[in-house]
Design a protein around this motif. Structure first.
Motif, PDB file in Angstrom:
ATOM      1  N   UNK A 132      16.331  15.214 -10.651  1.00 44.05           N
ATOM      2  CA  UNK A 132      15.517  14.006 -10.513  1.00 44.05           C
ATOM      3  C   UNK A 132      14.450  13.880 -11.601  1.00 44.05           C
ATOM      4  N   UNK A 133      14.486  14.724 -12.620  1.00 45.12           N
ATOM      5  CA  UNK A 133      13.441  14.698 -13.639  1.00 45.12           C
ATOM      6  C   UNK A 133      13.329  13.348 -14.352  1.00 45.12           C
ATOM      7  N   UNK A 134      14.427  12.685 -14.723  1.00 46.13           N
ATOM      8  CA  UNK A 134      14.268  11.358 -15.352  1.00 46.13           C
ATOM      9  C   UNK A 134      13.554  10.367 -14.439  1.00 46.13           C
ATOM     10  N   UNK A 135      13.897  10.364 -13.165  1.00 44.58           N
ATOM     11  CA  UNK A 135      13.223   9.477 -12.221  1.00 44.58           C
ATOM     12  C   UNK A 135      11.753   9.847 -12.074  1.00 44.58           C
ATOM     13  N   UNK A 136      11.457  11.136 -12.082  1.00 44.04           N
ATOM     14  CA  UNK A 136      10.065  11.580 -11.965  1.00 44.04           C
ATOM     15  C   UNK A 136       9.233  11.091 -13.146  1.00 44.04           C
ATOM     16  N   UNK A 137       9.802  11.140 -14.347  1.00 45.65           N
ATOM     17  CA  UNK A 137       9.069  10.650 -15.526  1.00 45.65           C
ATOM     18  C   UNK A 137       8.813   9.147 -15.426  1.00 45.65           C
ATOM     19  N   UNK A 138       9.826   8.413 -14.981  1.00 44.69           N
ATOM     20  CA  UNK A 138       9.646   6.963 -14.834  1.00 44.69           C
ATOM     21  C   UNK A 138       8.612   6.646 -13.757  1.00 44.69           C
ATOM     22  N   UNK A 139       8.635   7.401 -12.682  1.00 40.72           N
ATOM     23  CA  UNK A 139       7.680   7.204 -11.588  1.00 40.72           C
ATOM     24  C   UNK A 139       6.258   7.481 -12.057  1.00 40.72           C
ATOM     25  N   UNK A 140       6.077   8.557 -12.804  1.00 40.99           N
ATOM     26  CA  UNK A 140       4.749   8.913 -13.299  1.00 40.99           C
ATOM     27  C   UNK A 140       4.169   7.813 -14.173  1.00 40.99           C
ATOM     28  N   UNK A 141       5.006   7.252 -15.022  1.00 38.49           N
ATOM     29  CA  UNK A 141       4.527   6.186 -15.903  1.00 38.49           C
ATOM     30  C   UNK A 141       4.145   4.942 -15.115  1.00 38.49           C
ATOM     31  N   UNK A 142       4.919   4.631 -14.088  1.00 34.49           N
ATOM     32  CA  UNK A 142       4.692   3.382 -13.362  1.00 34.49           C
ATOM     33  C   UNK A 142       3.472   3.417 -12.445  1.00 34.49           C
ATOM     34  N   UNK A 143       3.091   4.595 -11.939  1.00 35.52           N
ATOM     35  CA  UNK A 143       1.959   4.636 -10.992  1.00 35.52           C
ATOM     36  C   UNK A 143       0.660   5.064 -11.645  1.00 35.52           C
ATOM     37  N   UNK A 144       0.672   5.276 -12.952  1.00 34.10           N
ATOM     38  CA  UNK A 144      -0.539   5.759 -13.618  1.00 34.10           C
ATOM     39  C   UNK A 144      -1.709   4.797 -13.447  1.00 34.10           C
ATOM     40  N   UNK A 145      -1.409   3.515 -13.321  1.00 32.93           N
ATOM     41  CA  UNK A 145      -2.478   2.524 -13.225  1.00 32.93           C
ATOM     42  C   UNK A 145      -2.762   2.068 -11.797  1.00 32.93           C
ATOM     43  N   UNK A 146      -2.066   2.630 -10.808  1.00 26.84           N
ATOM     44  CA  UNK A 146      -2.321   2.251  -9.417  1.00 26.84           C
ATOM     45  C   UNK A 146      -3.698   2.772  -8.999  1.00 26.84           C
ATOM     46  N   UNK A 147      -4.518   1.885  -8.470  1.00 29.57           N
ATOM     47  CA  UNK A 147      -5.892   2.261  -8.123  1.00 29.57           C
ATOM     48  C   UNK A 147      -5.923   3.211  -6.931  1.00 29.57           C
ATOM     49  N   UNK A 148      -6.864   4.137  -6.985  1.00 34.69           N
ATOM     50  CA  UNK A 148      -7.109   5.041  -5.866  1.00 34.69           C
ATOM     51  C   UNK A 148      -8.540   4.858  -5.378  1.00 34.69           C
ATOM     52  N   UNK A 149      -8.807   5.404  -4.205  1.00 31.32           N
ATOM     53  CA  UNK A 149     -10.141   5.388  -3.607  1.00 31.32           C
ATOM     54  C   UNK A 149     -10.493   6.819  -3.196  1.00 31.32           C
ATOM     55  N   UNK A 150     -11.763   7.106  -2.972  1.00 34.66           N
ATOM     56  CA  UNK A 150     -12.127   8.468  -2.551  1.00 34.66           C
ATOM     57  C   UNK A 150     -11.476   8.825  -1.215  1.00 34.66           C
ATOM     58  N   UNK A 151     -11.075  10.064  -1.093  1.00 32.74           N
ATOM     59  CA  UNK A 151     -10.517  10.549   0.164  1.00 32.74           C
ATOM     60  C   UNK A 151     -11.585  10.505   1.255  1.00 32.74           C
ATOM     61  N   UNK A 152     -11.180  10.063   2.435  1.00 30.37           N
ATOM     62  CA  UNK A 152     -12.079  10.079   3.593  1.00 30.37           C
ATOM     63  C   UNK A 152     -11.695  11.165   4.591  1.00 30.37           C
ATOM     64  N   UNK A 153     -10.616  11.857   4.321  1.00 31.99           N
ATOM     65  CA  UNK A 153     -10.170  12.968   5.161  1.00 31.99           C
ATOM     66  C   UNK A 153      -9.365  13.915   4.288  1.00 31.99           C
ATOM     67  N   UNK A 154      -9.171  15.121   4.751  1.00 26.72           N
ATOM     68  CA  UNK A 154      -8.437  16.117   3.967  1.00 26.72           C
ATOM     69  C   UNK A 154      -6.931  15.894   4.064  1.00 26.72           C
TER      70      UNK A 154
END
Length: 443
Positions: free
Chosen positions: A210-232
């Motif tokens: 699945x390495x090719x898919x993993x590389x494509x996935x990494x590129x596509x979600x790099x700009x997805x916004x995150x928020x601070x964790x509120x739980x562990x």
């Protein structure tokens, strides 16, 4: 010790049509499903709300074959709405979240790392990466054997493209890979009395293919916004708590190629105070596995055998409900990160002593062939360091027969009384008995 409640989120395979029908009028459920449907539509995926609200919706096998992206998004939505039902309607306060496979995306959403919209978006981008850069045709099989024994079978059987995808319980592992090798693996395990079960999975997962898919996935979600964790959030792939949301987002693509260690995660959390595991979703697979991993844990499944209210009452009786603030106060607690899972090192073969390499190698090959014929096992499962009992399931009576046959064939004479089959657990050890009878271990 403070006892903790863990919310667990399933991945592939945890779906049942119409399971959320009784919650259709709950505002929190409606909101999550509407958001998920909207995100799915933007990625060309049909609505998932109808799958979860109507009992006559397509089943898992149909979706896995014909609409895998819709199935995976439905599982995400089920986990996310399950958490909302448990926390907002029933007042369950979670201390830790734990996801299995892509269930970690729902776990991170519940913990605040992603909004519902962005969590659904991450899941859709994962599906798009798999579709655009697919691994070879294949899938997943569950095998009722410990991980170390499965690892030996993969190494000894020459399965170069099969890998352990998940270790779920002491005697349940999942293997992923191409169809041709999965079929051969299934024949071997069936001969050993451990037939595999094919899982309803549209792709190979948790495999280096699945390495090719993993590389494509990494590129596509790099700009997805995150928020601070509120739980562990404890990762069953990274084997530790995420320190922050950005680290979690960056880790997700690598999970396509690395195994899920759910058994280790449950045991680690239990050893550090977690005594209740609550499944957020439409099934009870993960809570059942938690019971197999650790004795005397409490579990709650929204759609388990007992009514949800009675299951939750047991929790409240055992430990008064905690506020969400008390759960969130532990977000800064982390553990020292464990090393990444590495392929187990191949055991040293004691048949490689330099003075008799050729004779020993030839003898081991001869023994492996003869033992396979005698036991009716596939020859490829025999290697010099395969433990006849632990790895191949050969009982003591048959091992005694093998030793007696070996003694007769190679003119070792009568083995001394008290000789134990356990003294010769592998073909290599029996070869040593033949090559150096004067050094044989006797009692």
């Amino acid at each position: 010790m403070h006892k903790e409640i863990v919310g667990v989120f399933p991945g592939q395979g945890s779906y049942a049509p119409g399971r959320l029908a009784e919650f259709a009028d709950e505002p929190a459920v409606r909101e999550i499903l509407e958001i998920t449907d909207a995100v799915g539509a933007a990625h060309g995926i049909d609505p998932v709300s109808s799958l979860l609200l109507y009992p006559d919706a397509p089943g898992i096998d149909v979706l896995a074959q014909n609409a895998p992206e819709r199935l995976m998004l439905a599982i995400f939505a089920a986990g996310t709405t399950g958490h909302a039902i448990l926390s907002t309607i029933h007042g369950v306060s979670f201390d830790v979240f734990l996801g299995h496979s892509f269930g970690e995306i729902a776990a991170l959403t519940a913990a605040g790392a992603f909004t519902v919209e962005n969590g659904a978006r991450v899941l859709c981008l994962r599906s798009e990466a798999l579709r655009s850069s697919p691994p070879p045709p294949g899938g997943l099989v569950a095998v009722p054997l410990p991980a170390d024994r499965v690892e030996h079978l993969l190494l000894g059987g020459g399965f170069h493209r099969l890998e352990i995808a998940a270790v779920n319980a002491p005697r349940q592992s999942v293997v992923s890979g191409p169809d041709d090798e999965l079929e051969r693996f299934a024949r071997i395990t069936a001969a050993l009395g451990a037939p595999v079960s094919r899982l309803p999975s549209p792709y190979i997962f948790h495999n280096r293919l699945c390495e090719p898919a993993a590389r494509a996935f990494a590129e596509s979600i790099a700009s997805v916004a995150t928020q601070p964790l509120t739980a562990r959030v404890f990762s069953s792939v990274e084997n530790g708590f995420y320190p922050d949301s950005e680290t979690a987002r960056a880790a997700l693509p690598g999970h396509l190629t690395r195994p899920v260690r759910y058994l280790d995660a449950v045991r680690h959390l239990n050893a550090h105070g977690a005594d209740t595991f609550v499944e957020c979703g439409t099934g009870n697979i993960l809570t059942a596995l938690a019971c197999r991993a650790v004795a005397d844990v409490s579990t709650v499944a929204m759609f388990g055998e007992s009514p949800l209210a009675s299951q939750l009452e047991k929790i409240r009786t055992a430990a008064p409900a905690r506020t969400s603030e008390s759960a969130a106060s532990g977000t800064a607690r982390t553990v020292n990160p464990a090393p990444s899972v590495q392929p187990p090192a191949k055991q040293k073969d004691i048949s490689s002593s330099p003075e008799t390499d050729l004779d020993r190698d030839r003898l081991i090959a001869e023994l492996c062939s003869a033992y396979a014929d005698h036991l009716g096992y596939p020859e490829e499962v025999f290697t010099s360091d395969a433990d006849l009992e632990a790895d191949l399931g050969v009982d003591s009576l048959k091992r005694t027969e093998l030793l007696r046959w070996t003694a007769d064939k190679y003119r070792l004479g009568t083995l001394p009384e008290g000789t134990r089959t356990g003294d010769y657990p592998t073909v290599a050890a029996i070869a040593e008995l033949i090559l150096r009878p004067g050094e044989a271990q006797n009692v």
